[in-house]
Design a protein around this motif. Structure first.
Motif, PDB file in Angstrom:
ATOM      1  N   ASP A  91      35.659  34.209  41.385  1.00  0.00           N
ATOM      2  CA  ASP A  91      35.605  34.894  40.085  1.00  0.00           C
ATOM      3  C   ASP A  91      34.585  36.034  40.108  1.00  0.00           C
ATOM      4  O   ASP A  91      34.853  37.125  39.590  1.00  0.00           O
ATOM      5  CB  ASP A  91      35.271  33.908  38.963  1.00  0.00           C
ATOM      6  CG  ASP A  91      36.417  32.953  38.671  1.00  0.00           C
ATOM      7  OD1 ASP A  91      37.542  33.212  39.156  1.00  0.00           O
ATOM      8  OD2 ASP A  91      36.193  31.940  37.982  1.00  0.00           O
ATOM      9  N   SER A 103      44.210  35.189  44.339  1.00  0.00           N
ATOM     10  CA  SER A 103      43.509  33.924  44.551  1.00  0.00           C
ATOM     11  C   SER A 103      44.416  32.879  45.194  1.00  0.00           C
ATOM     12  O   SER A 103      45.540  32.659  44.728  1.00  0.00           O
ATOM     13  CB  SER A 103      43.006  33.391  43.204  1.00  0.00           C
ATOM     14  OG  SER A 103      42.687  32.019  43.272  1.00  0.00           O
ATOM     15  N   GLU A 106      44.937  30.089  42.450  1.00  0.00           N
ATOM     16  CA  GLU A 106      45.948  30.418  41.430  1.00  0.00           C
ATOM     17  C   GLU A 106      47.356  30.348  42.027  1.00  0.00           C
ATOM     18  O   GLU A 106      48.288  29.849  41.379  1.00  0.00           O
ATOM     19  CB  GLU A 106      45.694  31.815  40.864  1.00  0.00           C
ATOM     20  CG  GLU A 106      44.378  31.957  40.106  1.00  0.00           C
ATOM     21  CD  GLU A 106      44.406  31.389  38.701  1.00  0.00           C
ATOM     22  OE1 GLU A 106      45.475  30.911  38.262  1.00  0.00           O
ATOM     23  OE2 GLU A 106      43.358  31.428  38.037  1.00  0.00           O
ATOM     24  N   CYS A 109      48.279  26.700  42.492  1.00  0.00           N
ATOM     25  CA  CYS A 109      48.518  26.065  41.197  1.00  0.00           C
ATOM     26  C   CYS A 109      49.905  26.438  40.668  1.00  0.00           C
ATOM     27  O   CYS A 109      50.647  25.577  40.181  1.00  0.00           O
ATOM     28  CB  CYS A 109      47.426  26.480  40.209  1.00  0.00           C
ATOM     29  SG  CYS A 109      47.571  25.667  38.604  1.00  0.00           S
ATOM     30  N   VAL A 137      41.154  25.355  37.575  1.00  0.00           N
ATOM     31  CA  VAL A 137      42.439  26.057  37.501  1.00  0.00           C
ATOM     32  C   VAL A 137      43.587  25.073  37.288  1.00  0.00           C
ATOM     33  O   VAL A 137      44.468  25.286  36.445  1.00  0.00           O
ATOM     34  CB  VAL A 137      42.664  26.910  38.769  1.00  0.00           C
ATOM     35  CG1 VAL A 137      44.071  27.499  38.790  1.00  0.00           C
ATOM     36  CG2 VAL A 137      41.628  28.030  38.849  1.00  0.00           C
ATOM     37  N   GLU A 141      46.573  23.716  33.817  1.00  0.00           N
ATOM     38  CA  GLU A 141      48.032  23.530  33.838  1.00  0.00           C
ATOM     39  C   GLU A 141      48.426  22.054  33.748  1.00  0.00           C
ATOM     40  O   GLU A 141      49.564  21.692  33.993  1.00  0.00           O
ATOM     41  CB  GLU A 141      48.613  24.144  35.119  1.00  0.00           C
ATOM     42  CG  GLU A 141      48.401  25.641  35.228  1.00  0.00           C
ATOM     43  CD  GLU A 141      49.099  26.449  34.133  1.00  0.00           C
ATOM     44  OE1 GLU A 141      50.002  25.902  33.472  1.00  0.00           O
ATOM     45  OE2 GLU A 141      48.725  27.619  33.942  1.00  0.00           O
TER      46      GLU A 141
END
Length: 231
Positions: A91, A103, A106, A109, A137, A141
């Motif tokens: 970040d 990332s 990300e 995920c 992260v 979700e």
């Protein structure tokens, strides 16, 4: 085509895998016999480990940013860091990077979400397993991540740096890693394993084990990079 810039060398074996995967994925999409052009800055892995061992995250951030800044000078329009552990400071790096960064967390995920996975084991270096950058992260979700027991974390971390990073892949190490997976499934009903250490996929080849998905974060990251290349 957008030019990718890659921070590699963390570690070298998985950087080779990234290189081969990006070329193969690109050529699968582009059926014109062309090859992708991209830039790799292979950095000093030990320097990064030293920052982590000293818990000097600002130092690691500055080190990685210095190396990322070389990528646009070589023509890169966006970038990736070809490893999981450096994402502990992603970040901070992304906010100061001269080019957009994709990332690995990300990307992984999004992949897990698409497949409807709700509970995964998190394997990686000790730094990754004990930090919260993956957890934050995935929690967003609704995906739960379970980490191995402390003694199993020690085993994974030790084998990671003593064997996998130098490119040593032993059958008994593979068997012991899969035994940890099986114990976690019996105890916590995991649906799969997030191989959140790019060298882990080099020894745990294959897409599943005993009905559990083995998520190769490096390969997922490569696909995200190729998608951006061809946007």
């Amino acid at each position: 085509m957008k030019t990718l810039g890659m921070i590699g060398g963390v570690g070298p074996e998985s950087t080779i895998d990234y290189y081969k995967n990006i070329i193969a994925m690109y050529r699968e999409r582009k059926r014109d016999d062309s090859y992708p052009q991209f830039v790799i800055n292979s950095i000093n892995l030990q320097k990064g480990i030293d920052f982590l061992e000293a818990n000097n995250l600002p130092g690691m951030t500055d080190f990685l940013l210095d190396e990322i800044e070389k990528l646009p000078k070589a023509g890169a329009e966006f970038g990736i860091i070809a490893a999981n552990t450096p994402h502990i400071v992603f970040d901070e790096i992304a906010a100061r990077s001269p080019i957009p960064l994709i990332s690995i967390v990300e990307a992984a995920c999004a992949y897990a979400k698409e497949r409807g996975l709700k509970r995964l084991a998190l394997f990686g270096t000790r730094y990754t397993m004990q930090a919260d950058f993956y957890q934050k992260v995935f929690k967003r979700e609704g995906i739960d991540l379970a980490v191995p027991e402390p003694k199993d974390q020690d085993y994974i971390h030790e084998k990671y740096f003593a064997e996998l990073v130098p490119g040593i892949f032993l059958p008994e190490t593979r068997e012991n890693l899969l035994a940890i997976v099986d114990r976690m499934k019996a105890k916590t009903s995991i649906e799969g394993v997030l191989l959140a250490g790019t060298e882990l996929a080099l020894i745990l080849r294959g897409e599943n084990h005993n009905g559990m998905a083995l998520l190769d974060t490096g390969k997922i990251h490569c696909q995200a990079a190729v998608n951006e290349m061809l946007k």
